[in-house]
Write a protein that holds these residues in place. Structure first.
Motif, short mmCIF file in Angstrom:
data_model
loop_
_atom_site.label_atom_id
_atom_site.label_comp_id
_atom_site.label_asym_id
_atom_site.label_seq_id
_atom_site.Cartn_x
_atom_site.Cartn_y
_atom_site.Cartn_z
N UNK A 43 0.85 -1.19 0.00
CA UNK A 43 0.00 0.00 0.00
C UNK A 43 0.89 1.23 0.00
N UNK A 44 0.96 2.00 -1.10
CA UNK A 44 1.79 3.22 -1.13
C UNK A 44 1.01 4.39 -0.52
N UNK A 45 1.21 4.62 0.74
CA UNK A 45 0.44 5.62 1.49
C UNK A 45 0.90 7.03 1.12
N UNK A 46 -0.08 7.91 0.92
CA UNK A 46 0.24 9.32 0.63
C UNK A 46 1.05 9.90 1.78
N UNK A 47 2.05 10.74 1.47
CA UNK A 47 2.81 11.41 2.53
C UNK A 47 1.86 12.16 3.48
N UNK A 48 2.11 12.01 4.76
CA UNK A 48 1.30 12.67 5.76
C UNK A 48 0.01 11.94 6.12
N UNK A 49 -0.26 10.81 5.47
CA UNK A 49 -1.51 10.07 5.71
C UNK A 49 -1.29 8.73 6.43
N UNK A 50 -0.06 8.46 6.85
CA UNK A 50 0.24 7.17 7.48
C UNK A 50 -0.61 6.94 8.73
N UNK A 51 -0.72 7.92 9.60
CA UNK A 51 -1.50 7.75 10.83
C UNK A 51 -2.97 7.51 10.51
N UNK A 52 -3.51 8.23 9.55
CA UNK A 52 -4.91 8.03 9.15
C UNK A 52 -5.10 6.63 8.56
N UNK A 61 -6.42 6.65 0.70
CA UNK A 61 -5.26 7.26 1.36
C UNK A 61 -3.94 6.87 0.69
N UNK A 62 -4.03 6.15 -0.41
CA UNK A 62 -2.84 5.70 -1.13
C UNK A 62 -2.53 6.63 -2.31
N UNK A 63 -1.25 6.73 -2.63
CA UNK A 63 -0.80 7.59 -3.73
C UNK A 63 -0.89 6.89 -5.08
N UNK A 64 -1.18 5.61 -5.07
CA UNK A 64 -1.32 4.82 -6.28
C UNK A 64 -2.00 3.51 -5.93
N UNK A 65 -2.13 2.63 -6.89
CA UNK A 65 -2.80 1.36 -6.61
C UNK A 65 -2.09 0.53 -5.55
N UNK A 66 -2.86 -0.21 -4.79
CA UNK A 66 -2.31 -1.23 -3.91
C UNK A 66 -1.94 -2.38 -4.83
N UNK A 67 -0.70 -2.85 -4.76
CA UNK A 67 -0.28 -3.94 -5.63
C UNK A 67 -0.20 -5.23 -4.84
N UNK A 68 -0.53 -6.32 -5.52
CA UNK A 68 -0.47 -7.63 -4.89
C UNK A 68 0.35 -8.57 -5.77
#
Length: 132
Positions: free
Chosen positions: A16-25, A90-97
């Motif tokens: 999950x590539x989390x957007x900067x500043x959104x990790x806690x959320x 809250x991710x900056x791009x797709x979640x990859x699997x």
């Protein structure tokens, strides 16, 4: 073989590539999701790992379940659909699997989960999950 060596099940590695500043959320949504499913995972999972690598904004989930019925049961719950949608937003791009099959498994799982946009995960207006 059973126990700590898994050769008869599939493994998913999700990123999950989390957007900067959104990790806690992101973690405020993700942590209750897995914490409320611990009993289910203890009964149905071979192993589960959640954590971060070198990039503090990429959360990794490594999961192996005893069978696909267990995985499908999780995906059908309202909590999974709603919370994963919120996490994807809250991710900056797709979640990859990335998918791996055990040594004693045939390649059928790759037909079930074809490369490309996932048809078994929620999609939002801004994001989606993708099988590599």
């Amino acid at each position: 073989m059973t126990g700590i060596i898994v050769t008869q099940s599939n493994i998913f590695i999700s990123r999950y590539p989390i957007k900067p500043g959104k990790r806690d959320a992101f973690l405020a949504i993700f942590n209750p999701l897995w914490q409320n499913a611990t009993e289910f995972m203890q009964e149905n999972a071979n192993f589960v790992f959640y954590g971060f690598g070198r990039d503090p904004n990429v959360m990794v989930a490594i999961e192996s379940y005893k069978n696909e019925e267990a995985v499908n049961a999780i995906r059908k719950t309202d909590a999974f659909k709603q919370l994963v949608s919120q996490m994807l937003d809250l991710c900056s791009g797709p979640m990859t699997m990335e998918l791996f099959n055990g040594l004693e498994m045939g390649p059928d799982i790759f037909d079930v989960y074809a490369q490309g946009k996932s048809t078994v995960h929620p999609q939002t207006a801004t994001n989606y999950a993708e099988f590599l």
